[in-house]
Design a protein around this motif. Structure first.
Motif, PDB file in Angstrom:
ATOM      1  N   ASN A   1       0.861  -1.218   0.024  1.00  0.00           N
ATOM      2  CA  ASN A   1       0.014  -0.009  -0.117  1.00  0.00           C
ATOM      3  C   ASN A   1       0.759   1.348   0.020  1.00  0.00           C
ATOM      4  O   ASN A   1       0.312   2.401   0.003  1.00  0.00           O
ATOM      5  CB  ASN A   1      -1.064   0.029   1.075  1.00  0.00           C
ATOM      6  CG  ASN A   1      -2.108  -1.072   1.125  1.00  0.00           C
ATOM      7  OD1 ASN A   1      -2.587  -1.445   0.125  1.00  0.00           O
ATOM      8  ND2 ASN A   1      -2.416  -1.558   2.208  1.00  0.00           N
TER       9      ASN A   1
ATOM     10  N   GLU B   1      -1.329   8.503   4.599  1.00  0.00           N
ATOM     11  CA  GLU B   1      -0.748   7.874   3.406  1.00  0.00           C
ATOM     12  C   GLU B   1       0.576   7.797   3.858  1.00  0.00           C
ATOM     13  O   GLU B   1       1.375   8.612   3.904  1.00  0.00           O
ATOM     14  CB  GLU B   1      -1.127   8.223   1.952  1.00  0.00           C
ATOM     15  CG  GLU B   1      -2.511   8.250   1.654  1.00  0.00           C
ATOM     16  CD  GLU B   1      -2.960   6.671   1.403  1.00  0.00           C
ATOM     17  OE1 GLU B   1      -2.277   5.927   0.890  1.00  0.00           O
ATOM     18  OE2 GLU B   1      -3.993   6.477   2.024  1.00  0.00           O
TER      19      GLU B   1
ATOM     20  N   GLY C   1       3.222  -0.188  -3.944  1.00  0.00           N
ATOM     21  CA  GLY C   1       1.751  -0.663  -4.311  1.00  0.00           C
ATOM     22  C   GLY C   1       1.417   0.621  -5.650  1.00  0.00           C
ATOM     23  O   GLY C   1       0.476   0.294  -6.459  1.00  0.00           O
TER      24      GLY C   1
ATOM     25  N   GLY D   1      -8.420   5.303  -5.020  1.00  0.00           N
ATOM     26  CA  GLY D   1      -8.170   4.269  -5.548  1.00  0.00           C
ATOM     27  C   GLY D   1      -8.992   4.017  -6.910  1.00  0.00           C
ATOM     28  O   GLY D   1      -9.164   2.832  -7.089  1.00  0.00           O
TER      29      GLY D   1
END
Length: 311
Positions: free
Chosen positions: A4, A35, A61, A119
């Motif tokens: 991620n 993040e 990712g 996303g």
């Protein structure tokens, strides 16, 4: 490293130094959303591609490019050559940002980061060119141009104190005074061959180049086809201004009798003389090529996109 985590590859020289000034804003935009992010700053031409390739191997990712169309092209090549299953994002801070416009990616840094973090990745097509400086091949997202189009692009890149659309307008008038000679071309599309005497051929995955020119008005990023838009005969100087104005509106196929369009997945362009000017995604391919082949990789890349822009 967790899948991620995000790697941002930042070109500090994008848009005459805007990249360097944007680093903290980009970092804050990711951190404020919780993040995990690393920002790598490029130090010269070609480094973004190597950084992207290495980052894919380290298990990130997301690979995000912060820069213009040239930096996007480098990162795409690094990602594609790695073969990694990653999604790519774009924070458009370059001179033209044509591909970001096509993909519906906001120019505002905070909004672009939001799009990535939410996303919304989808599969898009990727072009692959072989020819000129790239006998081993070069990937592209937007398009490849021959003749008048790369002449303008190369000239616009020479201006140190002009940016975006103004640089292309000045370059256009320069190239109008130095109109390229027509090429004697053999163009083969999916095995069907035609012969052209032409100064303008665009092989497009996306629609727009040069900050505002809609070179392929019907192109889509995920339709599995390249759009080949070309002049079917030499264009005279008096016709160039109306032709270019039609590119701004994307109406050239309706208003210019000498402009045509075809679609396909494999394109081979061959010239009778070895002096074709070629660019791909704004990057120099050649000033003196005699042939160039282009293939489409349908659904070759996962990209965080916004809503497609209206034509």
């Amino acid at each position: 490293m967790g899948g991620n985590k995000t790697c941002v590859i930042l070109n500090p020289n994008a848009s005459k130094g805007r990249g360097a000034r944007s680093r903290e804003r980009i970092l804050d935009a990711f951190l404020s959303r919780g993040e995990d992010v690393d920002i790598l700053v490029t130090g010269g031409a070609g480094q973004a591609e190597r950084m992207a390739f290495d980052a894919c191997g380290r298990g990130y990712g997301r690979i995000v490019v912060a820069g213009g169309d040239g930096t996007v092209n480098e990162v795409v090549n690094g990602v594609m050559k790695s073969g990694a299953s990653v999604s790519m994002g774009i924070i458009p801070i370059g001179r033209g940002n044509d591909f970001a416009w096509i993909a519906g990616i906001p120019h505002d840094i905070d909004k672009a980061v939001s799009l990535i973090v939410q996303g919304r990745a989808r599969r898009i097509d990727v072009g692959h060119l072989v020819g000129g400086r790239f006998p081993e091949g070069r990937y592209f997202l937007n398009g490849t141009g021959f003749g008048f189009e790369p002449s303008i692009n190369f000239k616009a890149g020479e201006y140190r104190h002009l940016n975006g659309m103004p640089s292309y307008i000045v370059a256009f008038f320069h190239c109008l005074l130095h109109l390229p000679r027509p090429y004697d071309l053999t163009v083969t599309i999916d095995g069907s061959t035609m012969h052209l005497k032409s100064q303008q051929v665009s092989v497009c995955n996306g629609r727009r180049m040069g900050s505002a020119f809609i070179l392929a008005p019907h192109a889509e990023l995920d339709d599995g086809l390249l759009d080949i838009v070309y002049s079917n005969r030499p264009v005279f100087r008096r016709q160039v201004v109306p032709m270019v104005l039609s590119f701004l509106r994307g109406t050239q196929l309706e208003t210019c009798s000498f402009m045509e369009e075809r679609r396909g997945r494999h394109v081979l362009v061959e010239s009778a003389r070895a002096d074709m000017q070629i660019h791909t995604d704004g990057e120099l391919v050649s000033h003196e090529a005699k042939s160039c082949s282009i293939d489409l990789i349908a659904g070759g890349l996962s990209l965080f996109c916004g809503c497609p822009p209206m034509p």
